[in-house]
Design an enzyme around this catalytic site. Sequence first.
Site, PDB file in Angstrom:
ATOM      1  N   HIS A  51      12.049  18.503   6.836  1.00 25.76           N
ATOM      2  CA  HIS A  51      11.936  19.564   6.030  1.00 25.76           C
ATOM      3  C   HIS A  51      10.850  20.150   4.727  1.00 25.76           C
ATOM      4  CE1 HIS A  51      14.789  22.154   3.978  1.00 25.76           C
ATOM      5  NE2 HIS A  51      15.175  21.440   3.121  1.00 25.76           N
ATOM      6  N   SER A  57      14.440  26.551   2.840  1.00 24.15           N
ATOM      7  CA  SER A  57      15.605  26.235   3.360  1.00 24.15           C
ATOM      8  C   SER A  57      16.527  27.251   2.227  1.00 24.15           C
ATOM      9  CB  SER A  57      15.608  25.132   1.997  1.00 24.15           C
ATOM     10  OG  SER A  57      16.223  24.377   2.111  1.00 24.15           O
ATOM     11  N   ASP A  84      13.741  16.586  11.215  1.00 26.73           N
ATOM     12  CA  ASP A  84      14.116  17.745  10.266  1.00 26.73           C
ATOM     13  C   ASP A  84      15.714  17.239   9.828  1.00 26.73           C
ATOM     14  OD1 ASP A  84      15.231  18.977   7.682  1.00 26.73           O
ATOM     15  OD2 ASP A  84      14.327  20.532   7.878  1.00 26.73           O
TER      16      ASP A  84
END
Length: 424
Positions: free
Chosen positions: A399, A196, A370
């Site tokens: 995610h 991320s 996600d």
Amino acid sequence: MLPSRLRCWWFALLMVGSSKVVYSSIESHHDPVLSRGLLDKWLTKTKNGVTLFDRLTKTAERSYTPPQVIKHRGFPVEIHHVTTEDGYILELHRIPSRTPKKVVFLQHGVLQSSGTWLVNPSSRSLAFLLAGLSYDVWLGNFRGNRFSRKHTTLSPDEAEYWKFSWDEIGNYDIPSVIRYILMETGQSKLTYIGHSLGCGVFFIAMLKHPELNARIEIMVALAPLSSFAYITTDFFRFWAPFTDRIEDALKFVGVHGGLDSEGFGDRFFKLVCEQSYIQAHYCRNWFRSVVGPSENLDPAMIPLFNVNFLRGTSVSVIAQFAQNYNAGNVFQAYDFGRRGNLLRYGSVKPHEYDLAKITAPVYVFSGGSDHIVTPSDVDWLLSKLKNLNGSNRISDYSHLDFIWVSKLFRCYGTKNVYNIFNRE
């Protein structure tokens, strides 16, 4: 320590999110037959031999620091400290190898820490799997999180300490850590694995310090953050247009950073999420409502998920997510407003990062489910990277699956694991 007024605000939001999940579940099963079916399902024995009403199994690692977890799993551990050019003291956790193959640096995402990579059992934890294969594993911690909250001159109690965004993390933290690891190990290159925001700040580092591109064996991007234009989390989309007002209000009342669940937050999570399996299921559903639907997260792991969530950062770091969403298809620096941007960038708009100038090889893994880094955002990123070595999208991954999934290496595939982690 998170100021009490911010704690109340933050956990009120958590309660709202959790309440929405519970209400939706009840509402969707108002029919007596469906309700009976749901109750039967709750009372059915699971594969682990427990029911949803049973007490959740306690784990000693919930109270451990990342180095203590590493030691508890039977691996050697070292703690290192790196001081950035602007004075922040970062803590690194290393799992050394007697006969190291190569150096691997893992960088967590927002509001997390090095402990993120250690949640799963050793047989499913990327950090321990790599260490078991004789890689020299280093785990980073962003400035401002629980393990990197020191400075050469500033105190976390001062507003000045929290004046940082993605840009400072990318411009100072990541380059400082990469140089330190290479110097400490005597290696010429390392493999960088980011999740991320850990990917977004890597991109910034490579653009701010282009000479470092040649020091990267390969960058493995897990659910990589860049453009944030297509996030589908309703809660975030509702509040994003008001980010400037919210940020100004928080700073006006003295809240510049923290966002750490230490103390009251940890006790809150234990009470609400960790007493029984049914509580763990509801809290897992709250995670899913934010990051995307997934059946890959084990509710029994909720205590370790919780203790590795809300590890701390600045208000500006969080605000920059909303700024990038509001800006559309662009990966941009922090927005100081028209006047501030003129002083900082020489233009009324923030600086835009040109991802095409990154020369380090990149391999991207993304999730089709996600809600944070959506397939559309990843597609935009893939179109910008010029040294893309490949990409892999797993349709049912959201995610958090790339770090906490119950079957970690399913997301990579045997061939990809061999090609990426055994490059010569």
